[in-house]
Scaffold this motif. Structure first.
Motif, PDB file in Angstrom:
ATOM      1  N   GLY A 108      -1.303   2.741 -39.270  1.00 52.61           N
ATOM      2  CA  GLY A 108       0.016   3.230 -38.877  1.00 52.61           C
ATOM      3  C   GLY A 108       0.191   4.726 -39.062  1.00 52.61           C
ATOM      4  N   ILE A 109      -0.859   5.428 -39.479  1.00 50.19           N
ATOM      5  CA  ILE A 109      -0.755   6.888 -39.624  1.00 50.19           C
ATOM      6  C   ILE A 109      -1.205   7.506 -38.303  1.00 50.19           C
ATOM      7  CG2 ILE A 109      -1.367   8.882 -41.061  1.00 50.19           C
ATOM      8  CD1 ILE A 109      -0.463   6.747 -42.899  1.00 50.19           C
ATOM      9  N   SER A 110      -0.336   8.287 -37.668  1.00 51.42           N
ATOM     10  CA  SER A 110      -0.706   8.836 -36.366  1.00 51.42           C
ATOM     11  C   SER A 110      -1.157  10.295 -36.437  1.00 51.42           C
ATOM     12  CB  SER A 110       0.455   8.688 -35.383  1.00 51.42           C
ATOM     13  OG  SER A 110       1.597   9.309 -35.910  1.00 51.42           O
ATOM     14  N   ASP A 111      -0.776  10.994 -37.494  1.00 49.49           N
ATOM     15  CA  ASP A 111      -1.197  12.395 -37.579  1.00 49.49           C
ATOM     16  C   ASP A 111      -1.229  12.850 -39.037  1.00 49.49           C
ATOM     17  OD1 ASP A 111      -2.036  14.823 -36.482  1.00 49.49           O
ATOM     18  OD2 ASP A 111      -0.012  15.655 -36.479  1.00 49.49           O
ATOM     19  N   VAL A 112      -2.163  13.722 -39.348  1.00 49.21           N
ATOM     20  CA  VAL A 112      -2.256  14.303 -40.689  1.00 49.21           C
ATOM     21  C   VAL A 112      -2.446  15.798 -40.531  1.00 49.21           C
ATOM     22  CG1 VAL A 112      -3.527  14.327 -42.878  1.00 49.21           C
ATOM     23  CG2 VAL A 112      -3.417  12.221 -41.549  1.00 49.21           C
ATOM     24  N   ARG A 113      -1.674  16.568 -41.269  1.00 46.26           N
ATOM     25  CA  ARG A 113      -1.884  18.014 -41.308  1.00 46.26           C
ATOM     26  C   ARG A 113      -1.967  18.448 -42.761  1.00 46.26           C
ATOM     27  NH1 ARG A 113      -1.760  19.920 -36.333  1.00 46.26           N
ATOM     28  NH2 ARG A 113      -1.810  22.116 -36.908  1.00 46.26           N
TER      29      ARG A 113
ATOM     30  N   GLU B  63       0.901  16.524 -44.762  1.00 48.86           N
ATOM     31  CA  GLU B  63       1.975  15.949 -43.952  1.00 48.86           C
ATOM     32  C   GLU B  63       1.427  14.769 -43.178  1.00 48.86           C
ATOM     33  OE1 GLU B  63       4.478  19.785 -42.592  1.00 48.86           O
ATOM     34  OE2 GLU B  63       4.144  18.280 -41.027  1.00 48.86           O
TER      35      GLU B  63
ATOM     36  N   SER C  95       2.261  11.664 -40.442  1.00 46.40           N
ATOM     37  CA  SER C  95       3.210  11.025 -39.526  1.00 46.40           C
ATOM     38  C   SER C  95       2.921   9.532 -39.579  1.00 46.40           C
ATOM     39  CB  SER C  95       3.022  11.527 -38.101  1.00 46.40           C
ATOM     40  OG  SER C  95       3.133  12.926 -38.085  1.00 46.40           O
ATOM     41  N   ILE C  96       3.911   8.750 -40.014  1.00 43.84           N
ATOM     42  CA  ILE C  96       3.690   7.328 -40.271  1.00 43.84           C
ATOM     43  C   ILE C  96       4.584   6.484 -39.378  1.00 43.84           C
ATOM     44  CG2 ILE C  96       3.734   5.526 -42.037  1.00 43.84           C
ATOM     45  CD1 ILE C  96       3.523   7.679 -44.134  1.00 43.84           C
ATOM     46  N   GLU C  97       3.980   5.547 -38.689  1.00 39.90           N
ATOM     47  CA  GLU C  97       4.722   4.556 -37.895  1.00 39.90           C
ATOM     48  C   GLU C  97       4.990   3.373 -38.821  1.00 39.90           C
ATOM     49  OE1 GLU C  97       5.329   4.459 -34.238  1.00 39.90           O
ATOM     50  OE2 GLU C  97       6.507   2.710 -34.932  1.00 39.90           O
TER      51      GLU C  97
ATOM     52  N   LYS D 204       2.893   3.154 -47.901  1.00 40.62           N
ATOM     53  CA  LYS D 204       1.669   3.636 -47.235  1.00 40.62           C
ATOM     54  C   LYS D 204       1.275   5.014 -47.779  1.00 40.62           C
ATOM     55  CE  LYS D 204       2.273   1.338 -42.741  1.00 40.62           C
ATOM     56  NZ  LYS D 204       1.074   0.551 -42.420  1.00 40.62           N
TER      57      LYS D 204
END
Lengths: 81, 81
Positions: free
Chosen positions: A34-39, B45, B47-49, B59
Protein backbone atom coordinates in the motif's frame (compact mmCIF):
# COMPACT_ATOMS: atom_id res chain seq x y z
CA UNK A 1 18.78 32.42 24.74
CA UNK A 2 19.09 29.00 23.16
CA UNK A 3 16.81 28.22 20.21
CA UNK A 4 16.41 24.92 18.42
CA UNK A 5 16.09 25.08 14.64
CA UNK A 6 14.70 22.10 12.79
CA UNK A 7 15.77 22.17 9.15
CA UNK A 8 14.08 19.71 6.83
CA UNK A 9 15.87 19.23 3.50
CA UNK A 10 13.99 17.23 0.85
CA UNK A 11 14.72 16.44 -2.82
CA UNK A 12 12.59 18.62 -5.14
CA UNK A 13 9.24 17.05 -6.11
CA UNK A 14 9.99 16.87 -9.83
CA UNK A 15 13.37 15.15 -9.41
CA UNK A 16 13.98 11.41 -9.17
CA UNK A 17 14.89 10.14 -5.70
CA UNK A 18 16.83 6.88 -6.23
CA UNK A 19 17.24 6.30 -2.48
CA UNK A 20 13.47 6.54 -2.06
CA UNK A 21 12.92 4.13 -4.94
CA UNK A 22 15.28 1.62 -3.27
CA UNK A 23 13.36 1.88 0.03
CA UNK A 24 10.07 1.45 -1.86
CA UNK A 25 11.40 -1.85 -3.23
CA UNK A 26 12.65 -2.89 0.21
CA UNK A 27 9.26 -2.25 1.81
CA UNK A 28 7.53 -4.37 -0.85
CA UNK A 29 10.03 -7.20 -0.21
CA UNK A 30 9.22 -7.01 3.52
CA UNK A 31 5.52 -7.48 2.74
CA UNK A 32 4.51 -3.92 3.67
CA UNK A 33 1.93 -3.10 1.00
CA UNK A 34 0.00 0.00 0.00
CA UNK A 35 3.00 2.35 -0.12
CA UNK A 36 2.96 4.20 -3.44
CA UNK A 37 5.86 6.61 -3.02
CA UNK A 38 8.87 7.19 -0.77
CA UNK A 39 11.03 10.29 -0.64
CA UNK A 40 14.07 10.58 1.57
CA UNK A 41 15.65 13.76 2.84
CA UNK A 42 17.64 15.08 5.76
CA UNK A 43 16.57 16.46 9.10
CA UNK A 44 19.06 18.80 10.78
CA UNK A 45 18.72 20.09 14.33
CA UNK A 46 20.74 23.18 15.26
CA UNK A 47 21.13 24.55 18.80
CA UNK A 48 21.55 28.28 18.30
CA UNK A 49 22.56 30.90 20.85
CA UNK A 50 20.83 34.11 19.71
CA UNK A 51 19.16 37.24 21.13
CA UNK A 52 15.78 36.52 19.61
CA UNK A 53 13.91 34.24 17.21
CA UNK A 54 14.51 36.50 14.19
CA UNK A 55 18.29 36.27 14.60
CA UNK A 56 18.06 32.51 15.12
CA UNK A 57 16.01 32.21 11.92
CA UNK A 58 18.53 34.31 9.96
CA UNK A 59 21.41 32.13 11.14
CA UNK A 60 19.48 28.98 10.16
CA UNK A 61 18.64 30.39 6.71
CA UNK A 62 22.29 31.25 6.25
CA UNK A 63 23.41 27.75 7.31
CA UNK A 64 20.81 26.08 5.06
CA UNK A 65 21.74 28.18 1.99
CA UNK A 66 25.51 28.02 2.40
CA UNK A 67 26.02 24.46 3.61
CA UNK A 68 23.06 22.24 4.36
CA UNK A 69 20.88 22.32 1.24
CA UNK A 70 21.80 22.27 -2.42
CA UNK A 71 19.06 24.49 -3.84
CA UNK A 72 19.44 23.14 -7.36
CA UNK A 73 18.17 19.75 -6.20
CA UNK A 74 16.69 20.29 -2.75
CA UNK A 75 14.22 22.49 -0.89
CA UNK A 76 14.39 23.30 2.81
CA UNK A 77 11.94 24.21 5.53
CA UNK A 78 12.96 25.83 8.83
CA UNK A 79 11.06 25.61 12.11
CA UNK A 80 12.38 27.50 15.15
CA UNK A 81 11.38 26.54 18.69
CA UNK B 1 -7.53 7.24 0.76
CA UNK B 2 -3.97 8.46 0.40
CA UNK B 3 -2.16 9.52 3.58
CA UNK B 4 1.26 11.10 3.86
CA UNK B 5 3.44 9.86 6.69
CA UNK B 6 6.41 11.95 7.77
CA UNK B 7 8.96 9.80 9.59
CA UNK B 8 11.77 11.64 11.35
CA UNK B 9 14.70 9.42 12.31
CA UNK B 10 17.34 10.99 14.60
CA UNK B 11 20.43 9.61 16.34
CA UNK B 12 19.75 9.03 20.07
CA UNK B 13 20.60 12.03 22.30
CA UNK B 14 23.30 10.23 24.29
CA UNK B 15 25.19 8.97 21.23
CA UNK B 16 27.89 10.80 19.32
CA UNK B 17 26.85 12.16 15.92
CA UNK B 18 30.07 12.48 13.86
CA UNK B 19 28.20 13.88 10.84
CA UNK B 20 26.75 16.62 13.06
CA UNK B 21 30.19 17.39 14.48
CA UNK B 22 31.57 17.77 10.94
CA UNK B 23 28.78 20.19 10.00
CA UNK B 24 29.39 22.16 13.23
CA UNK B 25 33.02 22.63 12.11
CA UNK B 26 31.90 23.57 8.61
CA UNK B 27 29.51 26.24 9.90
CA UNK B 28 32.28 27.77 12.04
CA UNK B 29 34.58 27.86 8.99
CA UNK B 30 31.86 29.69 7.03
CA UNK B 31 31.67 32.34 9.74
CA UNK B 32 28.24 31.32 11.04
CA UNK B 33 28.66 31.74 14.80
CA UNK B 34 26.56 30.94 17.84
CA UNK B 35 25.73 27.35 16.86
CA UNK B 36 26.49 25.09 19.81
CA UNK B 37 25.27 21.72 18.55
CA UNK B 38 24.23 20.02 15.32
CA UNK B 39 22.49 16.69 14.99
CA UNK B 40 21.68 15.13 11.64
CA UNK B 41 19.02 12.57 10.92
CA UNK B 42 16.75 11.41 8.13
CA UNK B 43 13.34 12.58 7.04
CA UNK B 44 11.27 10.01 5.15
CA UNK B 45 7.97 10.78 3.42
CA UNK B 46 5.70 7.83 2.63
CA UNK B 47 2.57 8.03 0.47
CA UNK B 48 0.29 5.34 1.89
CA UNK B 49 -2.95 3.99 0.45
CA UNK B 50 -5.01 2.95 3.52
CA UNK B 51 -8.64 2.83 4.72
CA UNK B 52 -8.05 5.17 7.65
CA UNK B 53 -5.38 6.98 9.65
CA UNK B 54 -4.93 4.12 12.15
CA UNK B 55 -4.02 1.67 9.39
CA UNK B 56 -1.68 4.24 7.82
CA UNK B 57 0.03 4.75 11.19
CA UNK B 58 0.42 0.97 11.69
CA UNK B 59 2.03 0.59 8.26
CA UNK B 60 4.40 3.49 9.01
CA UNK B 61 5.37 2.02 12.41
CA UNK B 62 6.00 -1.30 10.71
CA UNK B 63 8.17 0.32 8.02
CA UNK B 64 10.09 2.36 10.60
CA UNK B 65 10.79 -0.63 12.86
CA UNK B 66 11.64 -3.12 10.13
CA UNK B 67 13.58 -0.98 7.67
CA UNK B 68 13.93 2.75 8.24
CA UNK B 69 15.27 3.15 11.78
CA UNK B 70 17.89 1.19 13.69
CA UNK B 71 16.42 1.37 17.19
CA UNK B 72 19.74 0.61 18.85
CA UNK B 73 21.12 3.94 17.64
CA UNK B 74 18.13 5.94 16.42
CA UNK B 75 14.71 7.11 17.53
CA UNK B 76 11.80 7.86 15.21
CA UNK B 77 8.73 10.07 15.24
CA UNK B 78 5.76 9.58 12.93
CA UNK B 79 3.32 12.27 11.82
CA UNK B 80 0.38 11.31 9.59
CA UNK B 81 -1.46 13.87 7.46
Amino acid sequence: MIFTAQIKVMPLKNLLDPQGKAVLGGLANLGITGISDVRIGKQIELSIEAENETVAREKSEDAAKKLLANQVMEMYEITIS
